[in-house]
Each structure stands twice: as C-alpha cells, then as structure tokens.
Design a protein around this motif. Sequence first.
Motif, mmCIF file in Angstrom:
data_model
loop_
_atom_site.group_PDB
_atom_site.id
_atom_site.type_symbol
_atom_site.label_atom_id
_atom_site.label_comp_id
_atom_site.label_asym_id
_atom_site.label_seq_id
_atom_site.Cartn_x
_atom_site.Cartn_y
_atom_site.Cartn_z
ATOM 1 N N PRO A 313 -14.371 -0.984 -44.007
ATOM 2 C CA PRO A 313 -13.109 -0.677 -43.313
ATOM 3 C C PRO A 313 -12.231 -1.909 -43.098
ATOM 4 C CG PRO A 313 -14.929 0.481 -42.276
ATOM 5 C CD PRO A 313 -15.541 -0.468 -43.250
ATOM 6 N N LEU A 314 -12.839 -3.053 -42.771
ATOM 7 C CA LEU A 314 -12.055 -4.261 -42.532
ATOM 8 C C LEU A 314 -11.394 -4.751 -43.818
ATOM 9 C CD1 LEU A 314 -11.201 -6.448 -40.527
ATOM 10 C CD2 LEU A 314 -13.306 -7.685 -41.108
ATOM 11 N N GLY A 317 -8.860 -2.204 -45.088
ATOM 12 C CA GLY A 317 -7.667 -2.249 -44.260
ATOM 13 C C GLY A 317 -6.742 -3.382 -44.692
ATOM 14 N N GLU A 329 -8.992 6.062 -43.822
ATOM 15 C CA GLU A 329 -10.015 5.206 -43.239
ATOM 16 C C GLU A 329 -11.413 5.820 -43.297
ATOM 17 O OE1 GLU A 329 -12.481 3.351 -40.126
ATOM 18 O OE2 GLU A 329 -11.766 5.405 -40.172
ATOM 19 N N ASP A 509 -18.250 -0.539 -37.683
ATOM 20 C CA ASP A 509 -17.068 -1.385 -37.520
ATOM 21 C C ASP A 509 -15.849 -0.666 -38.102
ATOM 22 O OD1 ASP A 509 -16.125 -4.042 -36.622
ATOM 23 O OD2 ASP A 509 -15.510 -4.244 -38.707
ATOM 24 N N THR A 510 -15.641 0.565 -37.705
ATOM 25 C CA THR A 510 -14.580 1.382 -38.272
ATOM 26 C C THR A 510 -13.361 1.432 -37.357
ATOM 27 O OG1 THR A 510 -15.345 3.431 -37.229
ATOM 28 C CG2 THR A 510 -16.307 2.847 -39.369
ATOM 29 N N GLY A 511 -12.220 1.740 -37.944
ATOM 30 C CA GLY A 511 -11.016 1.931 -37.160
ATOM 31 C C GLY A 511 -11.140 3.084 -36.193
ATOM 32 N N ARG A 540 -8.234 -2.142 -39.481
ATOM 33 C CA ARG A 540 -9.077 -1.357 -40.374
ATOM 34 C C ARG A 540 -8.396 -0.058 -40.816
ATOM 35 N NH1 ARG A 540 -11.119 -4.452 -36.868
ATOM 36 N NH2 ARG A 540 -13.103 -5.510 -37.150
ATOM 37 N N TRP A 541 -7.447 0.385 -40.018
ATOM 38 C CA TRP A 541 -6.773 1.670 -40.256
ATOM 39 C C TRP A 541 -5.283 1.439 -40.041
ATOM 40 C CZ3 TRP A 541 -8.959 6.609 -37.441
ATOM 41 C CH2 TRP A 541 -8.560 7.750 -38.142
#
Length: 556
Positions: A313-314, A317, A329, A509-511, A540-541
């Motif tokens: 995600p990072l 993003g 995401e 570690d997601t948005g 991330r999003w």
Amino acid sequence: MSISVQNGTSCRPDPAPAHAWAAAALIVLSTLAFSLHLQSFLHAKEAIWCAAIVPLAWYHLRIHRGGLAIVPLTPLLAAALCGVAGAATAGSPAGLIVTEVLRMAVLIGAAAILGSLAAGDRAWPVIRGAFVCAASLAALLGLLQYGGLLAPLLPSFAHYDQAMYSVFGNQDALGSYIVLALPFLIRAIFENSAVPAWRTFIRWILFALLLSALILSGARSAWLAALGGMGALFWAASPAGRVKLGYAAVAAGLLAAVIIFAVPEVYQKLSGSLESTDAGVRGRLWFWAGAIRMIGDHPILGVGPGAYAYWSPLYQGAAAQQGGHYHNELLTLHPHNDMLELLATCGAAGVLAGVICVMKLRNRVRRDTELAAFGVTALMIGLTNPLWAQSAHLILVMVCWARLVRAPHVKDPDPAVHGGAILRFGVFAGGAAIAYVFSAIVPGYLLTRAEQGHLHQAPAATVESCYNTAVRWAPFPHEALRSRGIFLWEQGRPLEAVRDLESALGGLDTGELYWFLGQARLAAGDRRGASQSFENCLQRWPWYVPAQKAFAQLKG
C-alpha cells in the motif's frame, strides 16, 4: 509406459500402482475444496494438504519410493535465508514471514511426495489425469454458477461483480487453473490412436468444457497463456502431430468465436482490452510500478517472503501519486507478476539462488513435450497473475517440476539409504502442517465467524465474544485486531478501538486501517493523532476523498 508380454503373443500396459490413484483422489479433493466460512478459499485447499502430508510421508516410507528432492537443497536453503534476512533488514512483521514459510513448507513437502509417487511412467498418466479431472470439475461448477444454477453453493456477494469464480473465489484463478491443465488434455487426446473411440469422444467433450469455461471466465491472461501453450505443443510436435493439433486449433477457434459473439460481456471485455480505460490493464501497470519501487528500496534481499502485502500500500500509494495510475487501495496483495514478487520479497540474491537450482538441474531435464508446453503456459500466466499465491496451482507447478527434473535415482532407491530421511521429513512436514493450521487456518475461521456475525447484525455481545476468541487464538492477531477495532468504533467505544487499531499496525499497513484509526482517534478527542492518521491514510490511498476532506478540515 511399460508393457507386459505374455507367451510372446499378447501385450498390455501394466496397471497403474495403487498409490497413484490415492494421490489422484487427493489432488482432485484438494482442488475442489472450498468454504465460505474460512478467511480464504485457499485455506480449505491447504487444510487438505495439512491433514494428508503425514499419511503421505508414512505411505511413501512404506513403499520405499525415496528421493524427495525437487530441487538441490543448498540453493533452496540459500533462497529461504535470503528471504528471512531481507525481512529482518526491511523491518517486516515476523508473523507474516512465519506464516508464509509454514505454508510453503507444507506445499513443497506435499509436492515433493507427490512428485516422487508420480515418478514412474505407470503412475504419471493417472496423476496427469487427476489434474485434468480437477480442472474439468472446477470448470463445470463455474459454468453452472454462470448460469445461475449454484446460488446456494456459490452465492453472489455485494460489490463483487464476477459472474463465475467457482472453487477458487476468483475468475482469473479459475481461468489460469484451466489453462494449466489444457496441455495434459490435448496430449491425452492425441497421444494414442489405439484408444477406444468413446474415450477420445469424452476427452473432446472435456476439451469443449474447459475451453468454454476459460472463455466465459474473462481471464485474458489465461487466454494468451493458452495460445502460448498450444504454440509450444505445435512447435515440438511431429508433422503428423501438427496436423492433429491443427484440428484442435480449428475446433477451439470455432467454439471461441461462437461464445465471444454470443455473450456480450465476453465480447466487450475482449474488445476493450487495449483501451486506456481498461481497469485490468491499468491496475496491473499500477501494481508493477509499486513493486518496482519496492525492489528499488530493497534490491539485494527483498522484504521477506509473505511481506509483499504489508509494504505494497505504501509503495503503490507513491506510484499512484506520481505516476497517475489507476488506484484501488484494497487490491494490493500481489503485484500480479511472479517474477516481480520474487524480486520484491527475496531480492536479487534469492532469485539468483533459484537460477542456480535451474542451472544445476540442466543436465537432468527430460525431453517431454507436454511438460515443456506446461512450462510455457505457467510462465505466461505468472507474468500477469499471482500464480505463486494459489495453492492448487502451485502444487500442480511443483509436481510437474519434480516430474521434469527428477534425478535418475528417484525410481528405485535403496530403502536403507532413504528410509530415515523420509521419516525425518515426515516429522518435519507434520510439524509444519500443525503449526500452519493453528497460525492461519483456525484463526481465519474464527475471524470469519465473527465478521459474518458483525455483517448480519448479530447481538453485539455475541459478536464481541467471537472477536475476542479470534484475537485470543491467533498467534499473529493483527487482522482480528483490525476487525475488532472497527466493531468497537461502531459501538461507540473509541478508546478501545484506538487500542486495537494501533496494535493491528504491527502486521498491517493499509490506508483503510489508518482511515479507521483516524476516525477512532477523532471520536476519542485526539485531533492531532487523527490528523496524522488521515495523512498516513492518504500516503497509501491518495485518492480517498473522505480522508482528503477529514485531513483538510483538521488542518484548517
């Protein structure tokens, strides 16, 4: 295939050994296994192998068909050490690494035993037929689902627009499994003109069944892989074989044309493949851009096996912000390219160890047309889909690999030499299977039960009790903590929600997680913490409008 000659007057093929039929039944059962009450369709398939691996090892020991190595041991251990070292240097969560290593230990162990059991020329046709049978049954279920006839068994879900996902939970996974089995079926159709006509007729029916499900699945990468596999078969065939394959190609083309023009959805997906607005193509370009960024930051050792989903995600993003890619995401678990995922998780050192495996075995590779075509097909699928992540597909690939590159000593080893090694292997594999069940499958079942109660608005006390059980039983409870934190926030208990969501950051570690953490912190009166969470969410999003608005309001 060996031939028995009696009295110099008659000959017939030797029957396949009993262990081949037992292995075939296990292959079909594990492929078709699924459950809507587990966290993943893969868990049901993996549970079959976890339950079967010790009996398989015991049976292997009884019949003394030793030689379990699929690849040279030293490079394989080197690749594993590279992945673990990469996880340490990158700071990846240990739970993700442990779970993935246990999963791979179970699947590689099962494939090692099956590959050894399938080593004989009498057993291989049965094993090969099992993969065709499993693919045919999965295809049949998919077609019935497409026709709306399996709603109680395979229901439709909100916000899930796939008309057929069969026993894999995903139409691309269905299409890729079907196309992996096609080289075996085509070889069976043309391998022997002396088989009864009814058997050839049934094989042609199965060919039509697999092809129909493949086209209706809409798995375009699998369509291309089918062309590649057919091309490899055609290139390696004799002149007479090429004529027969030409008949199959014409029949496949006619059937494909009828389906494409008769089903508007298939025609639209095919015609829109090259358009700039195509979500499948744009999504993959975005996945690959994020994976390349991850590889750039960890080029030597990677981030560790199983850790791609944590970091993606990072990186994706950042790719979405700077590259203008299509962005969703929630679709970031794999880059949909096995080579990029291997580079990202094991680094150049791990990939080099894999190359050494292949080079060390270059003199053992047998000339086998169908397995060469299978290899081309698998390679083409792996360029656009996460083949490595699918348990049924991975077992198929590894068993074929073991068949293709097996050492000459595999067939009839000395029991005195290999018996102890097989016994130790069985103990190790059994331990890995038990550990994987209690680290992934059981916690996944408990979490799914809690989430289903949450979704269907069961009494709050019951739902909370289920979440508490899921957290208590999970050795690595970040998923359960995330879900319980969201539930607690919805129940108006923000302080407890913040506690759970912050703990979940240890493995996620997601948005989405940062969005809910920001909401919980805001409800608890922590505006500064909420602002930081929304900012982390947008890293991330980046195109999530509610987070943009919330962050702007707090900053303003």
